[in-house]
Design a protein around this motif. Structure first.
Motif, PDB file in Angstrom:
ATOM      1  N   ASN A   1      19.788  -1.522  54.102  1.00 54.07           N
ATOM      2  CA  ASN A   1      20.096  -2.935  54.356  1.00 54.07           C
ATOM      3  C   ASN A   1      19.451  -3.412  55.654  1.00 54.07           C
ATOM      4  OD1 ASN A   1      21.634  -3.014  52.054  1.00 54.07           O
ATOM      5  ND2 ASN A   1      23.582  -2.702  53.104  1.00 54.07           N
ATOM      6  N   GLY A   2      19.449  -2.505  56.658  1.00 55.61           N
ATOM      7  CA  GLY A   2      18.826  -2.862  57.929  1.00 55.61           C
ATOM      8  C   GLY A   2      17.333  -3.089  57.783  1.00 55.61           C
ATOM      9  N   VAL A   3      16.674  -2.233  56.998  1.00 52.79           N
ATOM     10  CA  VAL A   3      15.240  -2.394  56.766  1.00 52.79           C
ATOM     11  C   VAL A   3      14.963  -3.701  56.017  1.00 52.79           C
ATOM     12  CG1 VAL A   3      13.246  -1.441  55.553  1.00 52.79           C
ATOM     13  CG2 VAL A   3      14.795   0.082  56.793  1.00 52.79           C
ATOM     14  N   ALA A   4      15.789  -3.974  55.012  1.00 50.92           N
ATOM     15  CA  ALA A   4      15.619  -5.219  54.249  1.00 50.92           C
ATOM     16  C   ALA A   4      15.785  -6.434  55.147  1.00 50.92           C
ATOM     17  CB  ALA A   4      16.622  -5.262  53.095  1.00 50.92           C
ATOM     18  N   LEU A   5      16.806  -6.432  55.990  1.00 53.89           N
ATOM     19  CA  LEU A   5      17.036  -7.546  56.913  1.00 53.89           C
ATOM     20  C   LEU A   5      15.895  -7.685  57.910  1.00 53.89           C
ATOM     21  CD1 LEU A   5      20.869  -7.253  57.649  1.00 53.89           C
ATOM     22  CD2 LEU A   5      19.707  -9.074  56.390  1.00 53.89           C
ATOM     23  N   PHE A   6      15.317  -6.546  58.314  1.00 55.38           N
ATOM     24  CA  PHE A   6      14.203  -6.577  59.260  1.00 55.38           C
ATOM     25  C   PHE A   6      13.012  -7.321  58.653  1.00 55.38           C
ATOM     26  CE2 PHE A   6      10.224  -4.684  60.753  1.00 55.38           C
ATOM     27  CZ  PHE A   6      10.308  -4.984  62.110  1.00 55.38           C
ATOM     28  N   PHE A   7      12.711  -7.011  57.393  1.00 54.00           N
ATOM     29  CA  PHE A   7      11.575  -7.666  56.750  1.00 54.00           C
ATOM     30  C   PHE A   7      11.896  -9.109  56.357  1.00 54.00           C
ATOM     31  CE2 PHE A   7      10.261  -3.237  56.085  1.00 54.00           C
ATOM     32  CZ  PHE A   7       8.950  -3.324  56.515  1.00 54.00           C
ATOM     33  N   LEU A   8      13.171  -9.402  56.120  1.00 52.51           N
ATOM     34  CA  LEU A   8      13.568 -10.769  55.782  1.00 52.51           C
ATOM     35  C   LEU A   8      13.760 -11.641  57.010  1.00 52.51           C
ATOM     36  CD1 LEU A   8      16.209 -10.196  52.944  1.00 52.51           C
ATOM     37  CD2 LEU A   8      14.005 -11.332  52.707  1.00 52.51           C
ATOM     38  N   ALA A   9      13.830 -11.021  58.181  1.00 54.75           N
ATOM     39  CA  ALA A   9      14.136 -11.762  59.408  1.00 54.75           C
ATOM     40  C   ALA A   9      13.187 -12.926  59.662  1.00 54.75           C
ATOM     41  CB  ALA A   9      14.141 -10.808  60.603  1.00 54.75           C
ATOM     42  N   PRO A  10      11.850 -12.763  59.526  1.00 56.19           N
ATOM     43  CA  PRO A  10      10.969 -13.929  59.767  1.00 56.19           C
ATOM     44  C   PRO A  10      11.285 -15.100  58.843  1.00 56.19           C
ATOM     45  CG  PRO A  10       9.707 -11.899  59.738  1.00 56.19           C
ATOM     46  CD  PRO A  10      11.090 -11.546  59.272  1.00 56.19           C
ATOM     47  N   TRP A  11      11.543 -14.798  57.558  1.00 53.06           N
ATOM     48  CA  TRP A  11      11.867 -15.869  56.608  1.00 53.06           C
ATOM     49  C   TRP A  11      13.204 -16.515  56.962  1.00 53.06           C
ATOM     50  CZ3 TRP A  11      15.864 -16.706  53.177  1.00 53.06           C
ATOM     51  CH2 TRP A  11      15.683 -17.751  52.267  1.00 53.06           C
ATOM     52  N   LEU A  12      14.214 -15.693  57.303  1.00 56.90           N
ATOM     53  CA  LEU A  12      15.529 -16.232  57.652  1.00 56.90           C
ATOM     54  C   LEU A  12      15.460 -17.089  58.915  1.00 56.90           C
ATOM     55  CD1 LEU A  12      17.787 -13.110  56.947  1.00 56.90           C
ATOM     56  CD2 LEU A  12      17.684 -15.234  55.612  1.00 56.90           C
ATOM     57  N   ILE A  13      14.703 -16.626  59.905  1.00 59.78           N
ATOM     58  CA  ILE A  13      14.546 -17.398  61.134  1.00 59.78           C
ATOM     59  C   ILE A  13      13.851 -18.730  60.842  1.00 59.78           C
ATOM     60  CG2 ILE A  13      13.395 -17.468  63.389  1.00 59.78           C
ATOM     61  CD1 ILE A  13      13.801 -14.425  63.526  1.00 59.78           C
ATOM     62  N   GLY A  14      12.810 -18.672  60.005  1.00 55.09           N
ATOM     63  CA  GLY A  14      12.116 -19.905  59.621  1.00 55.09           C
ATOM     64  C   GLY A  14      13.020 -20.856  58.857  1.00 55.09           C
ATOM     65  N   LEU A  15      13.829 -20.300  57.944  1.00 61.75           N
ATOM     66  CA  LEU A  15      14.749 -21.126  57.159  1.00 61.75           C
ATOM     67  C   LEU A  15      15.751 -21.841  58.052  1.00 61.75           C
ATOM     68  CD1 LEU A  15      15.945 -21.990  54.395  1.00 61.75           C
ATOM     69  CD2 LEU A  15      17.354 -19.932  54.491  1.00 61.75           C
ATOM     70  N   ILE A  16      16.307 -21.099  59.013  1.00 59.83           N
ATOM     71  CA  ILE A  16      17.333 -21.678  59.885  1.00 59.83           C
ATOM     72  C   ILE A  16      16.728 -22.641  60.901  1.00 59.83           C
ATOM     73  CG2 ILE A  16      19.064 -21.133  61.634  1.00 59.83           C
ATOM     74  CD1 ILE A  16      19.527 -18.474  60.138  1.00 59.83           C
ATOM     75  N   CYS A  17      15.626 -22.219  61.529  1.00 56.85           N
ATOM     76  CA  CYS A  17      15.057 -23.011  62.629  1.00 56.85           C
ATOM     77  C   CYS A  17      14.162 -24.150  62.149  1.00 56.85           C
ATOM     78  CB  CYS A  17      14.254 -22.103  63.556  1.00 56.85           C
ATOM     79  SG  CYS A  17      15.246 -20.828  64.359  1.00 56.85           S
ATOM     80  N   LEU A  18      13.477 -23.960  61.025  1.00 60.62           N
ATOM     81  CA  LEU A  18      12.497 -24.949  60.590  1.00 60.62           C
ATOM     82  C   LEU A  18      12.952 -25.777  59.399  1.00 60.62           C
ATOM     83  CD1 LEU A  18       9.258 -22.787  60.901  1.00 60.62           C
ATOM     84  CD2 LEU A  18      10.251 -24.344  62.580  1.00 60.62           C
TER      85      LEU A  18
END
Length: 315
Positions: free
Chosen positions: A26-43
């Motif tokens: 789950n940690g690895v998955a979240l690591f790779f999803l982090a850029p998309w999640l950050i973009g979704l929230i911030c942009l």
């Protein structure tokens, strides 16, 4: 007995290892999803929530927002004549450009589906306008072509026709933008062509044996079998058309002229927010646009039950 106790002692250790492995995955998955999640929230989500708040405020960007409730929305529908004009222009643009683009795209797709040589080359050539058509350079070229001394008028002059300045005449300015939109039919054409290739040839062979003409085959086989693709293209083109901005901005020099004939909704929204610094009002307009697109999309989905057909016989 010893084996039983050893097994009982091993089970918790195995469970801990599985749990640790799951957390690691789950940690690895979240690591790779982090850029998309950050973009979704911030942009995406962040700006959307902020614009929803600003739509209820008087906000000029240069000063702190002042809460005014529904004043922006009331002004929009009761006293802003340009808002109503922008709606009228945008509705007319969508009503004319979307059907023409889909009809043209389907016609070209049908021709390319005949098995002609060099299909890949034709497909690429017809798709190029979809890649370039939304650019500022193409919009400027289009303005030159349809100007008073542009290429189109020069050709018409050779055959004795005195044509007007298309982009400067309020009767024709919007239709020059419509033509630019129709010219960008490549993406819809590619999707139609893919859908046509999925229709089994046995249907056409059986109908030909029954004496069906090409026209009858088109309306009785091609259109019903292609209806899911038509539905998809229709939804996507309506959403895109409501958000059209670049062409109207460049061709009208950012004014929406002549006489507001090309004042598209997105262009008027831009002027309110970035020319007049009425960012609260522009935010309200943006949310009205979201609701309009959602409404039209919902209507199309509701109507799909009566005209979209699938291979399993369902609708």
């Amino acid at each position: 007995m010893n084996a039983h106790y050893e097994t009982a002692a091993i089970r918790p250790a195995v469970a801990v290892k599985k749990k640790a492995r799951r957390y690691t995955q789950n940690g690895v998955a979240l690591f790779f999803l982090a850029p998309w999640l950050i973009g979704l929230i911030c942009l995406t989500l962040g700006p959307m929530i902020a614009s929803l708040y600003f739509s209820f405020t008087d906000y000029s960007v240069l000063s702190a927002p002042n809460w005014v409730g529904l004043t922006n929305y009331k002004t929009m529908f009761t006293s802003d004549k340009l808002f109503l004009i922008s709606l009228k222009v945008t509705f007319l643009y969508v009503l004319v450009s979307v059907p023409l683009k889909l009809i043209f795209a389907l016609a070209v797709a049908v021709l390319l589906n005949k098995g002609m040589k060099g299909l890949g080359i034709y497909r690429t050539v017809y798709y190029i306008p979809s890649l370039l058509g939304g650019s500022v350079a193409i919009a400027m070229l289009w303005r030159k072509m349809f100007g008073g001394d542009g290429l189109l008028n020069q050709i018409l002059h050779l055959v004795g026709i005195n044509a007007p300045d298309w982009v400067a005449n309020p009767k024709y300015a919007l239709y020059s933008i419509v033509l630019l939109s129709v010219w960008q039919f490549g993406s819809s054409m590619i999707i139609f062509l893919a859908g046509l290739k999925q229709i089994p040839s046995e249907y056409y062979e059986a109908s030909a044996v029954d004496g069906a003409s090409r026209m009858r085959q088109f309306f009785s086989i091609t259109i019903p079998m292609l209806s899911p693709v038509i539905f998809f293209n229709l939804v996507m083109q309506i959403i895109t058309s409501f958000q059209s901005f670049t062409q109207a901005f460049v061709i009208s020099n950012g004014t929406g002229g002549p006489v507001n004939s090309t004042l598209m909704y997105s262009l008027y929204l831009y002027k309110k927010g970035f020319a007049f610094f009425q960012m609260g009002y522009a935010s309200a307009m943006a949310w009205v646009l979201v609701l309009l697109i959602a409404l039209f999309t919902l209507l199309i989905f509701r109507s799909a039950k009566s005209w979209v057909h699938y291979e399993d016989g369902g609708k």
